[in-house]
Write a protein that holds these residues in place. Structure first.
Motif, PDB file in Angstrom:
ATOM      1  N   VAL A 214       0.962  -0.947   0.074  1.00 25.89           N
ATOM      2  CA  VAL A 214      -0.178  -0.114  -0.127  1.00 25.89           C
ATOM      3  C   VAL A 214       1.047   1.253   0.137  1.00 25.89           C
ATOM      4  CG1 VAL A 214      -1.735   1.362   1.232  1.00 25.89           C
ATOM      5  CG2 VAL A 214      -1.963  -1.212   1.147  1.00 25.89           C
ATOM      6  N   ASN A 215       0.714   2.024  -0.946  1.00 25.29           N
ATOM      7  CA  ASN A 215       1.434   3.272  -1.102  1.00 25.29           C
ATOM      8  C   ASN A 215       0.593   4.390  -1.068  1.00 25.29           C
ATOM      9  OD1 ASN A 215       4.225   2.197  -2.179  1.00 25.29           O
ATOM     10  ND2 ASN A 215       2.577   1.078  -3.199  1.00 25.29           N
ATOM     11  N   LEU A 216       1.059   5.586  -0.533  1.00 29.01           N
ATOM     12  CA  LEU A 216       0.202   6.787  -0.538  1.00 29.01           C
ATOM     13  C   LEU A 216       0.890   7.938  -1.120  1.00 29.01           C
ATOM     14  CD1 LEU A 216      -2.079   8.712   1.069  1.00 29.01           C
ATOM     15  CD2 LEU A 216      -0.603   8.849   3.004  1.00 29.01           C
ATOM     16  N   VAL A 217       0.242   8.604  -2.024  1.00 31.59           N
ATOM     17  CA  VAL A 217       0.622   9.736  -2.476  1.00 31.59           C
ATOM     18  C   VAL A 217      -0.421  10.855  -2.421  1.00 31.59           C
ATOM     19  CG1 VAL A 217       1.356  10.974  -4.833  1.00 31.59           C
ATOM     20  CG2 VAL A 217       2.088   8.371  -4.303  1.00 31.59           C
ATOM     21  N   HIS A 218      -0.041  12.121  -1.699  1.00 29.77           N
ATOM     22  CA  HIS A 218      -1.000  13.116  -1.730  1.00 29.77           C
ATOM     23  C   HIS A 218      -0.849  14.177  -2.959  1.00 29.77           C
ATOM     24  CE1 HIS A 218      -1.833  12.471   2.597  1.00 29.77           C
ATOM     25  NE2 HIS A 218      -0.760  12.433   2.594  1.00 29.77           N
ATOM     26  N   GLY A 219      -2.022  14.991  -3.036  1.00 30.13           N
ATOM     27  CA  GLY A 219      -1.556  15.816  -4.471  1.00 30.13           C
ATOM     28  C   GLY A 219      -2.936  16.151  -4.813  1.00 30.13           C
TER      29      GLY A 219
END
Length: 520
Positions: A214-219
């Protein structure tokens, strides 16, 4: 109240100090560009913290991490995945108060609902954990001379784009089945409510979810979101949000033939016939629109009332709406808090003048509250028609439109007279009418004599501009997994002979006969 405020201030200060980073390949990292954006508290629009602002480079790192982690996670025994997801559920429960406080601070949703939303998130992980072992199960489809059977296999790395209204719970609703199916995930939360996405990533990591799964990228949607929907290593996109954004996601994923699951907007009708239990119907009408600040996709934002009881029922609604408690979302007595963002606040407020211009009556509300924050007075429009903008467009705020109808046919015409088709609510004690009317509604879900009561194995999703696909139970696995058919010959069946010449003739010499034939 004081203890709650103190705890929220403490958590807010901690997040302000640390900021919000991406979580990629098991590590907390800044954006490749170094850029950040602010997230604000809707109660006064003050800055809560800064979040890393992702771009295509950050999405690429996350997609590659999910791609690299996929083979091992896919191969992991379903029992092992179940154990990890059970741990996730337990940790959510351990941190439920922290989740609820930060969610309320970040979104403006009343704390009373965010506490139950945190519990629901744990329930979602536990529900899909129980299905992890059987996620790959298929069907036996015997045919004469053959054993046919199906199996399901995870599709691969998927992108999950979640909304801002109840972000933690809705993230769990998408990520839990993806993990149970054996997929890896790149999560892009809404930029208006990024705080609790970080908590979820922390919990998943602590529970033992392997690095990169699981990877999280804000934006922002225009940068990080677009890069995610276009990335060739991402096999599918699960999205919750506006219908117009869902259309963009389909276009952006077209070049890579990306599978999409879109849970989009709604303009859901609640239809009240004169023979209904009107006291219960009134309770449901007020709750289903004004709870969660009117910011939920399944809210019954159009109230259709049989003309013979219209005036009395509308008056009862008006009395209740005028008494709704609006206030600080961290106050347990608050029923409606501030709207998520000044832009959404302005959108909702614009409909007050639109309603008046179109000839509707603003029976209650129709104004902002206070000088700070994104507070609006809960609003009721009466004497409305189906052709008015307030009856056609998704306002997504504490605003209810009441429309009279003459008979069953008129009610069904009005109910279906919108581009959306997510949910419908029907109140009647006529059993035959209930079944016939429910089947005539152009929506994906109908509740009869009830508000929205979710049953997790049931399909959740809409028709028309309200989306594509279904969540819930095995319906979620239909999206996150590929179905493969395997046929085994049992009785010696063999294919027809082909290319052996006329019956009884000599077998042609390979390489000569075809050339002669071609020459002829």
């Amino acid at each position: 109240m004081t203890a709650t405020m103190d705890k929220a201030s403490e958590l807010r200060a901690a997040r302000a100090r640390s900021g919000l980073k991406h979580f990629i390949g098991g590590a907390w990292v800044d954006s490749a560009s170094g850029e950040t954006f602010e997230t604000h508290a809707p109660s006064d629009n003050s800055v809560i913290t800064h979040a890393a602002s992702g771009n295509a480079e950050d999405i690429d790192r996350a997609a590659r991490a999910a791609h690299d982690a996929f083979p091992a996670w896919r191969a992991l025994d379903g029992k092992a995945r179940r154990k990890i997801l059970y741990k996730v559920a337990a940790l959510i429960e351990d941190r439920a108060e922290e989740i609820a406080l930060l969610e309320s601070l970040d979104t403006g949703q009343p704390i009373r609902f965010m506490r139950s939303a945190a519990a629901r998130a744990a329930e979602n992980f536990r529900f899909f954990a129980d299905r992890a072992e059987g996620a790959q199960d298929g069907l036996s489809l015997p045919a004469k001379g053959f054993l046919n059977y199906t199996v399901r296999q995870p599709i691969g790395p998927v992108g999950v784009i979640t909304p801002w209204n109840t972000p933690f719970m809705l993230s769990s609703w998408k990520i839990a089945p993806a993990l149970a199916a054996g997929c890896t995930v790149v999560h892009k939360p809404a930029e208006w409510s990024p705080v609790t996405a970080t908590l979820l990533a922390e919990i998943l990591d602590e529970a033992g979810v392997p690095k990169g799964v699981v990877n999280l990228v804000h934006g922002y949607g225009e940068t990080a979101g677009k890069a995610l929907t276009e990335h060739p290593l991402i096999k599918a996109i699960a999205f919750i949000g506006e219908s117009s954004t869902g259309s963009l996601i389909q276009k952006q994923g077209a070049d890579t033939l990306k599978r999409t699951h879109l849970e989009l907007g709604g303009k859901n009708p609640m239809v009240v016939f004169a023979d209904a239990d009107l006291d219960r119907a009134l309770d449901a009408a007020v709750f289903m629109l004004y709870s969660l600040n009117g910011q939920r996709c399944t809210s019954s934002s159009r109230l259709l009332v049989e003309r013979g009881i219209y005036e009395e029922f509308a008056a009862g609604i008006a009395e209740r709406v005028a008494n709704i408690r609006v206030g600080d979302p961290l106050d347990p007595d608050t029923e409606v808090g501030p709207l998520i963002h000044p832009r959404q606040f302005d959108k909702v407020c614009s409909y007050f003048d639109i309603a008046r211009q179109d000839g509707a009556t603003v029976a209650v509300g129709g104004e902002r509250l206070g000088d700070t924050g994104n507070y609006v007075r809960p609003t009721l429009f009466t004497n409305a028609r189906t052709d008015m903008r307030i009856a056609q467009e998704e306002i997504f705020g504490p605003v209810l439109t009441v429309i009279p109808f003459d008979d069953e046919a008129d009610a069904l015409r009005i109910a279906n007279d919108v581009k959306y088709g997510l949910a419908g609510y029907l109140w009647t004690n006529d059993v035959t009418r209930a079944h016939n009317f429910a089947q005539g509604l152009d929506v994906g879900m109908v509740w009869v004599n009830s508000e929205n009561v979710r049953h997790l194995p049931s399909p959740f999703g809409g028709m028309k501009a309200s989306g594509i696909g279904r969540d819930g139970g095995d319906y979620s696995f239909d999206f996150y997994m590929e179905t493969k058919n395997i046929a085994v010959n049992l009785d010696g069946h063999r294919a027809q002979k082909f290319g052996v010449g006329e019956r009884g003739s000599a077998k042609p010499t390979l390489g000569t006969a075809p050339e002669k034939k071609l020459a002829e």
